[in-house]
Design a protein around this motif. Structure first.
Motif, mmCIF file in Angstrom:
data_model
loop_
_atom_site.group_PDB
_atom_site.id
_atom_site.type_symbol
_atom_site.label_atom_id
_atom_site.label_comp_id
_atom_site.label_asym_id
_atom_site.label_seq_id
_atom_site.Cartn_x
_atom_site.Cartn_y
_atom_site.Cartn_z
ATOM 1 N N GLU A 825 97.336 -57.344 50.692
ATOM 2 C CA GLU A 825 96.293 -57.774 51.614
ATOM 3 C C GLU A 825 96.955 -58.070 52.965
ATOM 4 N N PHE A 826 96.357 -57.514 54.027
ATOM 5 C CA PHE A 826 96.918 -57.675 55.368
ATOM 6 C C PHE A 826 96.125 -58.721 56.149
ATOM 7 N N THR A 827 96.831 -59.648 56.775
ATOM 8 C CA THR A 827 96.226 -60.621 57.686
ATOM 9 C C THR A 827 96.927 -60.463 59.030
ATOM 10 N N PRO A 828 96.322 -59.742 59.947
ATOM 11 C CA PRO A 828 97.036 -59.415 61.194
ATOM 12 C C PRO A 828 97.389 -60.647 62.010
ATOM 13 N N GLN A 829 98.572 -60.598 62.628
ATOM 14 C CA GLN A 829 99.014 -61.674 63.500
ATOM 15 C C GLN A 829 98.485 -61.442 64.904
ATOM 16 N N THR A 830 98.455 -62.473 65.698
ATOM 17 C CA THR A 830 98.011 -62.337 67.085
ATOM 18 C C THR A 830 99.177 -62.070 68.031
ATOM 19 N N GLU A 831 100.399 -62.362 67.585
ATOM 20 C CA GLU A 831 101.563 -62.113 68.435
ATOM 21 C C GLU A 831 101.704 -60.623 68.722
ATOM 22 N N SER A 832 102.107 -60.302 69.948
ATOM 23 C CA SER A 832 102.173 -58.911 70.390
ATOM 24 C C SER A 832 103.410 -58.206 69.839
ATOM 25 N N VAL A 833 103.237 -56.921 69.579
ATOM 26 C CA VAL A 833 104.288 -56.094 68.991
ATOM 27 C C VAL A 833 104.426 -54.816 69.811
#
Length: 935
Positions: A825-833
């Motif tokens: 299960e993916f929970t996307p982060q808000t930090e930029s990549v």
């Protein structure tokens, strides 16, 4: 002509040595563009700013030195070459400003056309011109040639969509039409010039026959001669001047920037291929289609379809089409699917009365549509790929009045047969009556030149005089059609063009013999040789499409230039010329600084991988076969040595500190002549391979064979990296989180895919190591029963290049998207990549998938569009750091707001971290951080 010492000395005061070239290798390399002409410049300068152009033009005017401007060099008619001063665009011309919510865009001349569209895409807009070379050609060339394309027509070219322009005239005067102060100053300083332009406009509009001829010529696609339509379309002499610059091919001034009115880029598209029983039937449908909502209608004659009939994915029935068959590739676009379906029905109804031999009905499926377009786009390279060695491919483009299009096709076909161009094919933009014809030509002896002269003479007479068409629809006049401008336009219009030329370039220094020439044979002079050099590169047509993705382009040579110089070396050797100095220069420029990653092959119309040539040349030079044999046999010892070196460097970092260690190693590198690489804070810590990581078999879980690369089980994170767990452990952690039993091959420290050997010119040792590794993973995977996960994409690519091994080998991207999406299960982060798509990931076809995975992990993903290859190239980031420096020179601004970078190659990540100021590591770290096991 030679350049005076005073002129050269003055240039030296303006342009630094690194951007001046007058050596034989450089002038030959820059003397080549995509045309079949060649001139060798006396001096090449790379300009980075407008003030340099101003100073150079003033100098050239004082000394009477002819000047030619070069953007991407993809022009086909000889307009971007010089035997005097060649000015090429450097890095300082890539600014893009999107204005009015995308309704306009201001572009400097060094921006590649596709980059402009990428900036506009999120707003549903694009620039009007859409040349086939849009992934390589630059705005400067697009405007200067008034280039168009498949969908552009006459309504959306640069002339019609021009909003504003900044330009430099031959006297060095700058005009910015968007700046009121600049306009007022120009109206004052150049009032006499503007008055004469205004008078020319009045005279032309008053000359009814001439004015009507101009209107007639520009109802068609036409780039023959100067843009005389400016004189009848505008009253204000400033507007006349700006529009005269469009299509002037560098003969009237330099374009510093252009502001376009953009056009819609509709998201819904449908494509159909309709094959008619005859040319007449096909062309009869064209005027009816022109009245319908279609965006592109491409004509393909039977010859062109035969040229691509064996292409993968094409319908089998293409091979069985009748001799007289002629096809139309039709595309319609709309803002909504409902409107699209209405348009499809309208087009279908128009075609009902026609005799259709075969067809692929309208499809909205992107994959099928791409296959249909591959027919059209594959025609030109198909001829190039089968041409006899030593010949060139010539592509001409003419315009016929649409009512006479069928007759024009038949007459051209007869001329092919008459002059023995049996391989020639015809295709083109049917809605505009614009036909391209492609044929192969040798210029090795006078007989062949005479054949070409006779053929082109008859083509010119037929198209321009008999049919009242255009000899150059969209490729520009250049040198190629300069002798025929008067034939096409008539004496009055021709003399008017000369008046304009003398008015704006009174000293005749701007691109002489281009567009207008007093030499009736200019099209038969300075014809470019294409000597046989090596079967790997003999099919190269020197188009330059490869250059935007080459990491060494601008540092040393591009793939096109590497081929040009190697061809010249081989030709000179056959003539008995001493080539030692040229080969000495080529060693660094052509061989040492080539990353050999093969991205050039992806852009090449005929699929040439210049890296293959370079590896072959390295193999010819390789003399340390015993050492290579020893390394292959004692690979584990070599890896231990690498770990010891990394450990020593890491200890020195702890003891001395990063700044002092970096200074010390830079000094050591200079003293050792480059043999000792310099250290930087992104250098990895050592990783110890521990055999005890194996655990007892767990029969309840699916197995995966984990194949760490040499780099990933020797090179750990840098000491400054926020991630300190080695990739080997992190990958195992992720795979086990997803429910896999992780299995390692035996004797892992002795295994290698062979890539380091192959890149150094030792193919036998490379193949031996690859065979060993494949055998080991075959055993570990129970003869291919289990999937094999390779954690570094270059190694995965190397293994997958060996055919028929019966193993399921995955790079990180493919394994994650095909095996882990359902388990995590993916929970996307808000930090930029920030994402770097490695060359091998692109070759594997997983580039977009990598970006998609990153977007599944983060809501803020940055993909630097100008960086295609990092230039680290295995170990060249250590041994030739200038290649890595050059390739990543634009990375830091793109990555400055990101918290981390991801990629799929440990060595690439060293250079990326060093040049961005951001820690780069494997995609695995990001995926592991944002996932948990599916419930």
């Amino acid at each position: 002509m030679s350049l005076s010492a005073d002129f050269v000395s003055a240039v030296n005061q303006i342009i630094p040595p690194a951007r001046r070239f007058d050596d034989p290798l450089s002038t030959l390399a820059f003397g080549t563009d995509a045309s079949f002409y060649r001139l060798i410049p006396k001096l090449v300068v790379r300009v980075n700013a407008e003030h340099e152009v101003v100073a150079l033009l003033r100098l050239a005017g004082e000394h009477g030195v002819p000047v030619t401007f070069r953007a991407a060099g993809t022009s086909l008619s000889g307009q971007a070459i010089s035997d005097s001063l060649l000015i090429v665009l450097g890095d300082g011309w890539s600014q893009r400003d999107v204005l009015g919510n995308g309704s306009r865009i201001r572009l400097q001349p060094g921006v590649i056309g596709a980059q402009a569209n990428a900036a506009l895409a999120p707003l549903g807009r694009k620039i009007g011109p859409d040349p086939a070379s849009i992934n390589a050609c630059k705005i400067g060339g697009i405007v200067a040639n008034n280039a168009s394309g498949m969908c552009c027509g006459t309504a959306q070219n640069s002339y019609q969509t021009l909003h504003a322009m900044r330009l430099v005239l031959a006297d060095g005067k700058v005009l910015d039409s968007e700046n009121p102060d600049s306009v007022a100053d120009f109206r004052s300083s150049h009032r006499e010039l503007l008055a004469q332009l205004e008078q020319l406009g009045r005279d032309t509009r008053a000359n009814s026959p001439l004015a009507e001829r101009i209107r007639h010529k520009y109802r068609m696609k036409n780039t023959t001669g100067l843009s005389l339509n400016a004189l009848i379309d505008f009253d204000d002499p400033l507007d006349i001047l700006l529009h005269l610059m469009v299509g002037s091919e560098g003969t009237l001034g330099f374009i510093s920037s252009v502001t376009y009115n953009t056009v819609p880029e509709y998201p819904y598209k449908a494509t159909a291929l309709v094959v008619f029983e005859s040319v007449e039937e096909c062309c009869r449908a064209v005027p009816l289609l022109k009245q319908q909502p279609v965006d592109a209608v491409e004509l393909l004659d039977r010859r062109s379809m035969r040229a691509v009939e064996n292409q993968d994915g094409l319908p089998e029935w293409v091979k069985a089409l009748s001799q007289g068959a002629c096809a139309l590739l039709i595309e319609t676009r709309a803002a909504s699917q409902l409107i699209l379906h209405e348009q499809i029905e309208r087009v279908r109804s128009i075609l009902v009365p026609f005799s259709v031999e075969k067809q692929v009905a309208f499809t909205e499926d992107a994959t099928l549509s791409n296959k249909l377009w591959a027919i059209r786009k594959g025609t030109f390279p198909a001829v190039g790929a089968v041409r006899p060695n030593g010949t060139t491919v010539i592509i001409e483009d003419v315009t016929f009045p649409i009512p006479r299009l069928a007759e024009g096709v038949k007459r051209l076909t007869k001329l092919f047969e008459k002059h023995d161009y049996h391989e020639a094919i015809l295709f083109g933009h049917a809605l505009e009556g614009n036909l391209h014809f492609v044929f192969t030509q040798s210029f090795e002896d006078p007989t062949q030149v005479a054949r070409y002269e006779a053929f082109m003479g008859e083509v010119a007479q037929m198209v321009a005089v008999e049919f009242g068409g255009s000899l150059k629809a969209e490729h520009g006049t250049g040198r190629n059609m300069a002798p025929f401008v008067e034939l096409e336009w008539g004496s009055d219009a021709y003399q008017l063009m000369w008046k304009i030329k003398r008015l704006l370039d009174p000293k005749g220094i701007l691109n002489p013999d281009v567009v207008l020439s007093k030499d009736p044979d200019i099209h038969l002079k300075n014809l470019k040789p294409l000597p046989v050099a090596n079967e790997i590169i003999d099919k190269c047509i020197e188009c330059g499409f490869c250059e935007p993705v080459c990491p060494s382009h601008g540092l040393s040579l591009s793939p096109r230039q590497r081929i040009v110089i190697w061809r010249d070396i081989q030709a000179k050797k056959r003539m008995g010329v001493d080539t030692r100095e040229l080969e000495k220069a080529y060693q660094y420029q052509g061989i040492d600084t080539c990353a050999a990653t093969g991205l050039c092959a992806q852009r090449c119309p005929v699929g040439i991988n210049t890296g293959d040539l370079v590896r072959e040349l390295r193999a010819d030079q390789a003399h340390a076969h015993r050492r290579a044999d020893w390394l292959a046999e004692h690979f584990s010892s070599a890896l231990k040595g690498v770990r010891l070196v990394l450990a020593a460097a890491d200890n020195a970092n702890r003891l001395l500190g990063a700044p002092r260690l970096q200074r010390w190693t830079e000094t050591s590198k200079k003293l050792s002549g480059g043999r000792i690489p310099s250290w930087n804070p992104a250098m990895p810590q050592p990783v110890r391979w521990v055999e005890s990581t194996k655990l007892p078999a767990d029969t309840t879980r699916p197995r995966v064979v984990y194949l760490p690369s040499c780099a990933s089980h020797t090179m750990g994170p840098s000491r400054s990296d926020s991630e300190q767990v080695p990739l080997l452990a992190k990958t195992r952690q992720l795979l086990e989180k997803a429910g896999y039993e992780v299995v390692f091959p035996d004797a892992m420290d002795s295994l290698c895919c062979g890539q380091p050997f192959a890149s150094k010119g030792y193919p036998q040792q490379a193949d031996l190591k690859r065979t060993e590794m494949l055998a080991a993973v075959k055993r570990a995977s129970r003869d291919g029963l289990d999937p094999i996960y390779c954690d570094t994409s270059p190694c995965a690519l190397r293994l997958l290049q060996e055919q028929n091994h019966g193993l399921n080998i995955y790079d990180p991207v493919r394994f994650i998207r095909s095996h882990l999406f359902d388990r995590l299960e993916f929970t996307p982060q808000t930090e930029s990549v920030v994402v770097h798509v490695t060359c091998s990931t692109q070759h594997l076809g997983e580039g977009q998938a990598l970006i998609d995975i990153a977007r599944k992990c983060s809501t803020n993903v940055v993909v630097p569009e100008d960086i295609h290859c990092c230039g680290f190239a295995g170990d060249k980031g250590f041994t030739l750091p200038e290649l890595n420096d050059h390739a990543l020179r634009s990375l830091k601004p793109a990555a400055q707001h990101c918290t981390e970078g991801i990629s799929t190659s440990r060595t690439c990540e060293i250079g990326l971290s060093s040049h961005s100021g951001v820690d780069y590591h494997s995609l695995v770290y990001l995926v592991d951080r944002v996932t948990h096991p599916s419930s």
